[in-house]
Design a protein around this motif. Structure first.
Motif, PDB file in Angstrom:
ATOM      1  N   UNK A  42      55.239  42.471  16.694  1.00  0.00           N
ATOM      2  CA  UNK A  42      55.047  43.614  15.801  1.00  0.00           C
ATOM      3  C   UNK A  42      53.570  43.932  15.557  1.00  0.00           C
ATOM      4  N   UNK A  43      53.250  45.215  15.627  1.00  0.00           N
ATOM      5  CA  UNK A  43      51.919  45.673  15.255  1.00  0.00           C
ATOM      6  C   UNK A  43      51.925  46.095  13.787  1.00  0.00           C
ATOM      7  N   UNK A  44      50.897  45.663  13.063  1.00  0.00           N
ATOM      8  CA  UNK A  44      50.750  46.022  11.652  1.00  0.00           C
ATOM      9  C   UNK A  44      49.383  46.668  11.444  1.00  0.00           C
ATOM     10  N   UNK A  45      49.377  47.788  10.727  1.00  0.00           N
ATOM     11  CA  UNK A  45      48.112  48.475  10.449  1.00  0.00           C
ATOM     12  C   UNK A  45      47.213  47.550   9.639  1.00  0.00           C
ATOM     13  N   UNK A  82      44.372  35.001  17.935  1.00  0.00           N
ATOM     14  CA  UNK A  82      44.849  36.262  17.359  1.00  0.00           C
ATOM     15  C   UNK A  82      44.853  37.378  18.396  1.00  0.00           C
ATOM     16  N   UNK A  83      45.755  38.341  18.178  1.00  0.00           N
ATOM     17  CA  UNK A  83      45.816  39.548  19.006  1.00  0.00           C
ATOM     18  C   UNK A  83      45.578  40.740  18.094  1.00  0.00           C
ATOM     19  N   UNK A  84      44.611  41.563  18.453  1.00  0.00           N
ATOM     20  CA  UNK A  84      44.285  42.744  17.657  1.00  0.00           C
ATOM     21  C   UNK A  84      44.180  43.953  18.575  1.00  0.00           C
ATOM     22  N   UNK A  85      44.447  45.122  18.004  1.00  0.00           N
ATOM     23  CA  UNK A  85      44.476  46.317  18.840  1.00  0.00           C
ATOM     24  C   UNK A  85      43.807  47.513  18.208  1.00  0.00           C
ATOM     25  N   UNK A  86      43.451  48.458  19.077  1.00  0.00           N
ATOM     26  CA  UNK A  86      42.858  49.721  18.654  1.00  0.00           C
ATOM     27  C   UNK A  86      43.570  50.847  19.401  1.00  0.00           C
ATOM     28  N   UNK A  87      43.847  51.939  18.688  1.00  0.00           N
ATOM     29  CA  UNK A  87      44.527  53.084  19.302  1.00  0.00           C
ATOM     30  C   UNK A  87      43.853  54.373  18.859  1.00  0.00           C
ATOM     31  N   UNK A  88      43.516  55.208  19.838  1.00  0.00           N
ATOM     32  CA  UNK A  88      42.918  56.506  19.546  1.00  0.00           C
ATOM     33  C   UNK A  88      44.018  57.552  19.554  1.00  0.00           C
ATOM     34  N   UNK A 136      50.563  56.686  12.112  1.00  0.00           N
ATOM     35  CA  UNK A 136      49.588  56.422  13.170  1.00  0.00           C
ATOM     36  C   UNK A 136      50.262  55.789  14.385  1.00  0.00           C
ATOM     37  N   UNK A 137      49.813  56.198  15.567  1.00  0.00           N
ATOM     38  CA  UNK A 137      50.366  55.660  16.807  1.00  0.00           C
ATOM     39  C   UNK A 137      49.856  54.235  17.027  1.00  0.00           C
ATOM     40  N   UNK A 138      50.758  53.350  17.436  1.00  0.00           N
ATOM     41  CA  UNK A 138      50.410  51.950  17.667  1.00  0.00           C
ATOM     42  C   UNK A 138      49.887  51.743  19.085  1.00  0.00           C
ATOM     43  N   UNK A 139      49.110  50.681  19.306  1.00  0.00           N
ATOM     44  CA  UNK A 139      48.678  50.360  20.667  1.00  0.00           C
ATOM     45  C   UNK A 139      49.892  50.111  21.552  1.00  0.00           C
ATOM     46  N   UNK A 140      49.818  50.559  22.798  1.00  0.00           N
ATOM     47  CA  UNK A 140      50.924  50.378  23.729  1.00  0.00           C
ATOM     48  C   UNK A 140      50.714  49.121  24.577  1.00  0.00           C
ATOM     49  N   UNK A 141      51.800  48.621  25.121  1.00  0.00           N
ATOM     50  CA  UNK A 141      51.731  47.428  25.953  1.00  0.00           C
ATOM     51  C   UNK A 141      52.321  46.219  25.251  1.00  0.00           C
ATOM     52  N   UNK A 142      52.810  45.270  26.062  1.00  0.00           N
ATOM     53  CA  UNK A 142      53.487  44.098  25.506  1.00  0.00           C
ATOM     54  C   UNK A 142      52.748  42.790  25.772  1.00  0.00           C
ATOM     55  N   UNK A 143      51.601  42.848  26.419  1.00  0.00           N
ATOM     56  CA  UNK A 143      50.873  41.621  26.748  1.00  0.00           C
ATOM     57  C   UNK A 143      50.452  40.879  25.490  1.00  0.00           C
ATOM     58  N   UNK A 165      42.310  38.113  21.595  1.00  0.00           N
ATOM     59  CA  UNK A 165      42.881  39.042  22.576  1.00  0.00           C
ATOM     60  C   UNK A 165      42.841  40.455  21.997  1.00  0.00           C
ATOM     61  N   UNK A 166      42.257  41.364  22.735  1.00  0.00           N
ATOM     62  CA  UNK A 166      42.120  42.747  22.267  1.00  0.00           C
ATOM     63  C   UNK A 166      42.886  43.703  23.168  1.00  0.00           C
ATOM     64  N   UNK A 167      43.629  44.589  22.538  1.00  0.00           N
ATOM     65  CA  UNK A 167      44.338  45.657  23.242  1.00  0.00           C
ATOM     66  C   UNK A 167      43.651  46.967  22.868  1.00  0.00           C
ATOM     67  N   UNK A 168      43.129  47.676  23.853  1.00  0.00           N
ATOM     68  CA  UNK A 168      42.379  48.906  23.602  1.00  0.00           C
ATOM     69  C   UNK A 168      43.114  50.059  24.267  1.00  0.00           C
ATOM     70  N   UNK A 169      43.705  50.906  23.444  1.00  0.00           N
ATOM     71  CA  UNK A 169      44.515  52.022  23.920  1.00  0.00           C
ATOM     72  C   UNK A 169      43.775  53.327  23.615  1.00  0.00           C
ATOM     73  N   UNK A 170      43.298  53.986  24.666  1.00  0.00           N
ATOM     74  CA  UNK A 170      42.492  55.198  24.497  1.00  0.00           C
ATOM     75  C   UNK A 170      43.333  56.440  24.226  1.00  0.00           C
ATOM     76  N   UNK A 171      44.636  56.256  24.112  1.00  0.00           N
ATOM     77  CA  UNK A 171      45.505  57.362  23.739  1.00  0.00           C
ATOM     78  C   UNK A 171      45.874  58.267  24.900  1.00  0.00           C
ATOM     79  N   UNK A 172      46.413  59.426  24.554  1.00  0.00           N
ATOM     80  CA  UNK A 172      46.911  60.382  25.545  1.00  0.00           C
ATOM     81  C   UNK A 172      45.980  61.583  25.662  1.00  0.00           C
TER      82      UNK A 172
END
Length: 214
Positions: free
Chosen positions: A40-43, A57-63, A72-79, A98-105
């Protein structure tokens, strides 16, 4: 009677126009910050410059464009951490984040820009490092505004920072949805005005009919 009908017509039209204006609001274009707990992703409740993650820890960013944290849209991917940091062995005096960087659509991208491909990275930083430190070690250049708001990751976007946008600024629409024209009123507005116009015409017709019967 005609004079009475006109104010009623205008009064009925105002809510339609007001609703059309509200429909244009879409939110803000910005980088949101997330923390992952299991699947689960939490803001995040703090900003990246004050958050101090732990090793593993795993943290993410989503544009994206969103009104608030609730939509707000959550980072995509399951890694997960084991996948992202599989090639980064533990080292004394450091931690791995671990960082997940999602540049959006493309729909969320500022005019004239194209989002880079989604990426993940394993940041190995000092034990007291913040998330901002971890991000800077793997995704430079970062850009902040004068209020310390994160504006760009890996140079994206090139300009802008948390600006307010309207629904007409988005460049794509969801699949199977007919795009609306940006150059004219929406279908809802047209239908609303048409309905009000019919009511006004009916009232005018009744008034003239009564006048002829007098």
């Amino acid at each position: 009677m005609i004079r009475r009908a006109l104010p009623l017509f205008l009064a009925a039209l105002l809510p339609v126009l007001a609703g059309a204006g509200q429909a244009q609001a879409a939110g803000y274009r910005y980088w949101s910050f997330w923390e992952r707990d299991g699947e689960q992703w939490t803001y995040a409740t703090q900003g990246p410059s004050t958050t101090r993650p732990y090793d593993g820890d795993v943290q993410g960013f989503r544009f994206s464009v969103s009104e608030n944290s609730a939509d707000a849209a959550k980072p995509r991917g399951t890694a997960g951490f084991d996948t992202i940091c599989a090639k980064t062995p533990a080292k004394d005096g450091t931690k791995r984040v671990a960082l997940v960087i999602d540049f959006g659509t493309a729909a969320d991208a500022p005019s004239g820009e194209r989002p880079p491909a989604h990426r993940t990275a394993c940041a190995q930083v000092s034990e007291d490092a913040t998330t901002a430190d971890a991000l800077a070690s793997v995704a430079k250049p970062l850009r902040y505004n004068t209020n310390a708001l994160l504006c760009a990751i890996a140079g994206y976007p090139e300009k802008g920072c948390g600006e307010q946008v309207s629904s007409g600024d988005t460049k794509q629409t969801p699949a199977k949805e007919k795009p609306a024209s940006d150059s004219g009123p929406s279908l809802g507005l047209i239908a609303g005005i048409g309905a009000v116009a019919l009511l006004g015409a009916a009232a005018l017709w009744q008034t003239r009919r009564r006048n002829r019967n007098v």
